[in-house]
Design a protein around this motif. Structure first.
Motif, PDB file in Angstrom:
ATOM      1  N   HIS A 296       0.896  -1.248  -0.010  1.00 49.16           N
ATOM      2  CA  HIS A 296      -0.151   0.116   0.155  1.00 49.16           C
ATOM      3  C   HIS A 296       0.609   1.315   0.038  1.00 49.16           C
ATOM      4  CE1 HIS A 296      -3.716  -2.239   0.293  1.00 49.16           C
ATOM      5  NE2 HIS A 296      -3.313  -2.836   1.255  1.00 49.16           N
ATOM      6  N   GLN A 297       2.069   1.146   0.580  1.00 46.10           N
ATOM      7  CA  GLN A 297       2.956   2.200   0.517  1.00 46.10           C
ATOM      8  C   GLN A 297       3.439   2.541  -0.830  1.00 46.10           C
ATOM      9  OE1 GLN A 297       6.410   2.604  -0.204  1.00 46.10           O
ATOM     10  NE2 GLN A 297       6.286   4.940   0.273  1.00 46.10           N
ATOM     11  N   LEU A 298       3.617   1.527  -1.642  1.00 39.69           N
ATOM     12  CA  LEU A 298       4.190   1.667  -3.026  1.00 39.69           C
ATOM     13  C   LEU A 298       2.813   2.027  -3.891  1.00 39.69           C
ATOM     14  CD1 LEU A 298       6.094  -1.639  -3.272  1.00 39.69           C
ATOM     15  CD2 LEU A 298       6.965   0.617  -3.360  1.00 39.69           C
ATOM     16  N   ARG A 299       1.609   1.832  -3.527  1.00 40.18           N
ATOM     17  CA  ARG A 299       0.566   2.498  -4.388  1.00 40.18           C
ATOM     18  C   ARG A 299       0.071   3.774  -3.794  1.00 40.18           C
ATOM     19  NH1 ARG A 299      -3.269  -1.646  -6.399  1.00 40.18           N
ATOM     20  NH2 ARG A 299      -4.955  -0.298  -5.296  1.00 40.18           N
ATOM     21  N   ALA A 451       6.381   0.155 -13.152  1.00 36.79           N
ATOM     22  CA  ALA A 451       5.981   1.249 -12.222  1.00 36.79           C
ATOM     23  C   ALA A 451       6.864   2.028 -11.868  1.00 36.79           C
ATOM     24  CB  ALA A 451       5.458   0.448 -10.831  1.00 36.79           C
ATOM     25  N   LEU A 452       8.247   1.605 -11.666  1.00 33.95           N
ATOM     26  CA  LEU A 452       9.178   2.836 -11.465  1.00 33.95           C
ATOM     27  C   LEU A 452       9.706   3.424 -12.731  1.00 33.95           C
ATOM     28  CD1 LEU A 452      11.664   0.732  -8.906  1.00 33.95           C
ATOM     29  CD2 LEU A 452       9.455   2.012  -8.428  1.00 33.95           C
ATOM     30  N   GLN A 453       9.485   2.903 -13.945  1.00 37.10           N
ATOM     31  CA  GLN A 453       9.712   3.496 -15.094  1.00 37.10           C
ATOM     32  C   GLN A 453       8.810   4.683 -15.272  1.00 37.10           C
ATOM     33  OE1 GLN A 453       9.678   0.851 -18.616  1.00 37.10           O
ATOM     34  NE2 GLN A 453       9.981   2.644 -20.002  1.00 37.10           N
ATOM     35  N   LEU A 454       7.515   4.182 -14.803  1.00 39.17           N
ATOM     36  CA  LEU A 454       6.328   5.359 -15.210  1.00 39.17           C
ATOM     37  C   LEU A 454       6.700   6.852 -14.162  1.00 39.17           C
ATOM     38  CD1 LEU A 454       3.585   6.122 -15.996  1.00 39.17           C
ATOM     39  CD2 LEU A 454       2.760   5.097 -13.814  1.00 39.17           C
ATOM     40  N   ARG A 455       7.127   6.359 -12.941  1.00 44.89           N
ATOM     41  CA  ARG A 455       7.480   7.260 -12.172  1.00 44.89           C
ATOM     42  C   ARG A 455       8.601   8.371 -12.533  1.00 44.89           C
ATOM     43  NH1 ARG A 455       7.521   5.136  -5.750  1.00 44.89           N
ATOM     44  NH2 ARG A 455       5.329   4.721  -5.749  1.00 44.89           N
ATOM     45  N   ALA A 456       9.735   7.857 -13.036  1.00 49.37           N
ATOM     46  CA  ALA A 456      10.813   8.455 -13.552  1.00 49.37           C
ATOM     47  C   ALA A 456      10.540   9.103 -14.893  1.00 49.37           C
ATOM     48  CB  ALA A 456      11.980   7.517 -13.870  1.00 49.37           C
ATOM     49  N   ALA A 457       9.599   8.533 -16.058  1.00 49.45           N
ATOM     50  CA  ALA A 457       9.057   9.279 -16.858  1.00 49.45           C
ATOM     51  C   ALA A 457       8.183  10.337 -16.439  1.00 49.45           C
ATOM     52  CB  ALA A 457       8.395   8.186 -17.753  1.00 49.45           C
ATOM     53  N   ASP A 492       0.025   7.098  -9.043  1.00 44.72           N
ATOM     54  CA  ASP A 492       0.815   7.183  -9.869  1.00 44.72           C
ATOM     55  C   ASP A 492       0.495   7.578 -11.207  1.00 44.72           C
ATOM     56  OD1 ASP A 492       3.013   7.078  -8.110  1.00 44.72           O
ATOM     57  OD2 ASP A 492       3.581   5.077  -8.491  1.00 44.72           O
ATOM     58  N   LEU A 493      -0.523   6.512 -11.661  1.00 45.21           N
ATOM     59  CA  LEU A 493      -1.347   6.546 -12.921  1.00 45.21           C
ATOM     60  C   LEU A 493      -1.993   7.859 -13.279  1.00 45.21           C
ATOM     61  CD1 LEU A 493      -1.759   2.596 -13.201  1.00 45.21           C
ATOM     62  CD2 LEU A 493      -0.636   4.254 -14.991  1.00 45.21           C
ATOM     63  N   ARG A 494      -2.820   8.186 -12.060  1.00 43.93           N
ATOM     64  CA  ARG A 494      -3.657   9.325 -11.978  1.00 43.93           C
ATOM     65  C   ARG A 494      -2.676  10.705 -12.346  1.00 43.93           C
ATOM     66  NH1 ARG A 494      -5.920   7.737  -7.232  1.00 43.93           N
ATOM     67  NH2 ARG A 494      -5.010   9.327  -6.079  1.00 43.93           N
ATOM     68  N   ASP A 495      -1.490  10.854 -11.502  1.00 46.40           N
ATOM     69  CA  ASP A 495      -0.580  11.761 -12.049  1.00 46.40           C
ATOM     70  C   ASP A 495      -0.129  11.773 -13.205  1.00 46.40           C
ATOM     71  OD1 ASP A 495      -0.833  12.581  -9.327  1.00 46.40           O
ATOM     72  OD2 ASP A 495       0.943  11.789  -8.716  1.00 46.40           O
TER      73      ASP A 495
END
Length: 516
Positions: A296-299, A451-457, A492-495
């Motif tokens: 849940h922290q990751l989410r 998931a981490l690729q999305l954050r960095a992108a 992350d996906l909403r952002d």
């Protein structure tokens, strides 16, 4: 002087306590005994023997396993009850008392066999009470391994290797843990033992995950789950300290999130929690609650993190589990940072990190430190955040814990941007921060950590958006965002979706063009 004679049927009882000789010398003479129709062997008692105690006698006669049986069995029965109830301290006390009985016995294979049995029972209790990485745990399983090799006990050797694997991984000694897991798998395949295969695949998956080998780890964990039967394998938790199916589900949940399947990850976590609640074994429940808090922290679901963390803390206090108490404290601290109670939450997070270290734990340390660094940055302590990231990077280099590497690079880029003034950001955006985001994307892509690729992108797209590179920003973000098929309601996906909506659609170079 009249000789003392005894019938042959008493010879086994008297031998050792007295020196006996067959009546008539080497050729034992049979004699007629009153009331017995057939002649019987008769022995002459020559004098006192060398063995004076019941313990010595039993060992001499090959009956060492029965020495002190009543007391020892009482301790073992109490241990079993305490273990099933999750009372590790009580179990450890009774096993220690049983081991103490062995001190009176001579060094024989029978004694070694009994010591081995007790050590393998003591190991899980020590894990609960002292922590998986505690020195006593390592010493217990190392001694058990030595006894197995001394006695040629292959079946017990597997259990000793499993305990050592858990101990080493909890101390972030992943290379050693992996070597042990590979040996376990080889033993399981040679023996064609399905239960061993279950444990070996789970062990390797748990080792490969922190090393950043997500695909291989997931494959092993799925093989473990294919062999797992909750009813049949429930006893493994008492023998080895961990339910193999619940362990596989907990690790698989984290891997699925990293791979870009947040909803499947949540489902696996819920499956693990349901099994742990049904098992009702304190250490396994605390373990599962702690891993659920991590997911849940990751989410980025702070209320659920707090709920799971506080439940883990409560179970850990009830059952005396310092390792999982530390994890619960870390996640509870993180959850408290989110609503704005920054300093109290950070202090609690630090307290949890110290407690984990006291329990011998170092597993996932780079992830925990990245979490702390992020909190420090949010609290305005950018320099403290960067120093914490440096500490995390040093741990990665020392241990080979690579599963969160991409996030370490991304966070460094974020903090570098935060450390300069608004007027300087255009310059900074083309330097270190951009390099950090590009590095994070490359590492995450190589690991299959979408998931981490999305954050960095997302961070890189924001940076390019401010620099007026709108087409490139949209391209780098849409490349990864468009691959997601679930979890669109997660933070992350909403952002990412909101940023894409703010960027115009146009042709642009790819990220590989930028790198080149």
């Amino acid at each position: 002087m009249t000789a003392t004679m005894c019938r042959g049927q008493y010879m086994t009882i008297l031998r050792g306590v007295y020196v006996l000789r067959g009546f008539g010398g080497r050729n034992t003479r049979c004699a007629q005994v009153k009331g017995v129709p057939e002649p019987l062997p008769v022995y002459e008692v020559l004098g006192p023997g060398a063995l004076r105690t019941r313990l010595q006698l039993a060992a001499h006669r090959g009956l060492a396993r029965f020495v002190g049986r009543e007391t020892e069995m009482a301790h073992l029965n109490q241990t079993l009850e305490a273990t099933r109830a999750g009372r590790g301290l009580d179990a450890m006390h009774h096993l220690g008392a049983a081991l103490g009985l062995l001190d009176r016995l001579p060094d024989t294979p029978a004694r070694a066999s009994r010591e081995l049995m007790l050590l393998l029972s003591l190991g899980p209790a020590l894990m609960d009470v002292r922590g998986y990485g505690a020195p006593e745990v390592g010493a217990t399983y190392t001694r058990a391994r030595q006894l197995c090799e001394q006695l040629g006990e292959t079946s017990q050797l597997f259990a000793a290797l499993l305990g050592l694997r858990i101990h080493n991984v909890s101390r972030a000694q992943y290379a050693v843990g992996r070597e042990l897991g590979e040996r376990m798998l080889h033993m399981a395949q040679q023996a064609q033992n399905a239960d061993w295969l279950l444990e070996a695949h789970g062990a390797l998956g748990a080792c490969m995950f922190p090393q950043g080998e997500l695909g291989a780890a997931a494959a092993h964990l799925k093989q473990a789950l294919a062999l797992y039967d909750p009813e049949r394998h429930q006893a493994h938790v008492f023998a080895h300290g961990v339910d193999p199916g619940i362990r596989a589900l907990n690790f698989l949940a984290l891997i699925l999130w990293l791979q870009g399947y947040p909803d499947q990850a949540r489902e696996r976590s819920m499956d693990a929690l349901a099994l742990a609640q049904k098992l009702a074994y304190g250490p396994t429940l605390a373990f599962t609650l702690a891993y659920a808090a991590e997911l849940h922290q990751l989410r980025r679901e702070a209320p659920l993190v707090r709920e799971r963390a506080e439940a883990a803390i409560a179970v850990s206090i009830e059952h005396g589990l310092p390792y999982w108490l530390a994890w619960g404290t870390i996640f509870s601290g993180w959850a408290r940072v989110q609503p704005g109670n920054l300093q109290d939450g950070i202090a609690q997070l630090r307290e949890g990190l110290r407690a984990e270290q006291s329990a011998g734990g170092a597993e996932q340390r780079s992830y925990f430190l990245a979490t702390l660094a992020d909190c420090l940055w949010r609290a305005g302590d950018v320099e403290g955040g960067l120093r914490t990231l440096e500490e995390a990077t040093a741990i990665v280099n020392k241990t080979g814990e690579h599963f969160f590497d991409a996030e370490l690079h991304r966070l460094k880029g974020v903090m570098l941007l935060a450390s300069v003034s608004e007027a300087e950001r255009v310059i900074a955006s083309s330097d270190e921060a951009q390099a950090c985001f590009l590095r994070a994307i490359a590492v995450a892509r190589a690991q299959g950590a979408r998931a981490l690729q999305l954050r960095a992108a997302t961070n890189l797209a924001r940076l390019w958006q401010r620099a007026g590179r709108l087409g490139e920003a949209r391209q780098v973000l849409s490349e990864v965002f468009d691959t997601f098929t679930e979890g669109l309601d997660t933070g992350d996906l909403r952002d990412a979706r909101a940023l894409l909506d703010a960027l115009p659609s146009s042709s642009a170079r790819t990220i590989d063009d930028v790198r080149g």
